[in-house]
Design a protein around this motif. Structure first.
Motif: not given
Length: 228
Positions: A33, A35, A48, A96, A98, A132-133, A139, A152, A194
């Protein structure tokens, strides 16, 4: 239940670093995973935070710094490098996005372009890429990519507007509402949780039928679940 390394094996290595992802391979993680953020010159890096202060004590804002500047000071791992590592080692990849960020949806667009260029290698390696977000709009953008997408959430209410085939609740939400997983599975959704590190939380997720968990320590998670 799949165990994905949260920002790599981040309990043992600097989060999001090449060493953390190599460590995740050594620890038997099913996937990575990460970011992602864009640098000033539109390089996609695995990072991140919006700036480098927490991880390096050097204060550089990602969106206002070039990749060269960041490379010299904090040496971030690029997404294309992580994708290559995932392909070579046959590890799933969860990306992911951000938000909010100054560049808006450009980070999704450039990531989708990268995945498109690597589509043959991704298919041949038989890995699964998930986007993912927490952002509803991100999304929606990710759904158009053709790759598996997840929304998320930290509350049950937001799950009602989830447009994606996967829901990504926090472990706190699952602890407080264990019935949430069954309700989502009944709707035909996969559940990615998560960040799951304790034995009790791991066993709870497995018992409830969670598809995948993000863990800081894949080796410990595998051992606690008896997967090793």
């Amino acid at each position: 239940m799949l165990i994905y390394a949260h920002r790599g094996a981040s309990s043992d290595f600097a989060e999001g670093s090449k060493a953390a992802y190599q460590g995740a391979i050594d620890q038997g993680a099913d996937g990575f995973e990460c970011d992602v953020r864009l640098t000033k010159d539109r390089q996609i890096i695995c990072y991140h935070d919006r700036d480098t202060q927490r991880l390096s004590k050097i204060n550089l804002e990602i969106a206002k710094s070039t990749y060269t500047e960041l490379k010299e000071r904090v040496n971030p791992y690029r997404l294309d490098e992580l994708l290559d590592l995932a392909i070579i080692n046959k590890k799933d990849l969860v990306i992911e996005f951000k938000h909010p960020v100054p560049s808006g949806g450009l980070v999704e667009k450039l990531t989708h372009n990268l995945l498109s260029k690597k589509s043959v290698e991704i298919t041949e390696s038989n890995i699964t890429v998930s986007l993912i977000s927490f952002s509803y709009l991100a999304t929606l953008r990710n759904l158009r990519s053709g790759y598996q997408s997840a929304y998320l959430v930290q509350s049950k209410i937001l799950s009602k507007i989830n447009p994606a085939p996967i829901i990504g609740p926090s472990i706190k939400l699952i602890r407080e509402n264990p019935e949430f997983v069954a309700s989502q599975i009944k709707k035909g959704k996969k559940v990615f949780v998560w960040t799951v590190n304790s034995e009790a939380d791991l066993q709870l997720c497995e018992k409830l039928g969670v598809s995948a968990v993000m863990s800081d320590n894949p080796a410990l998670a595998r051992n606690l679940l008896g997967y090793s």
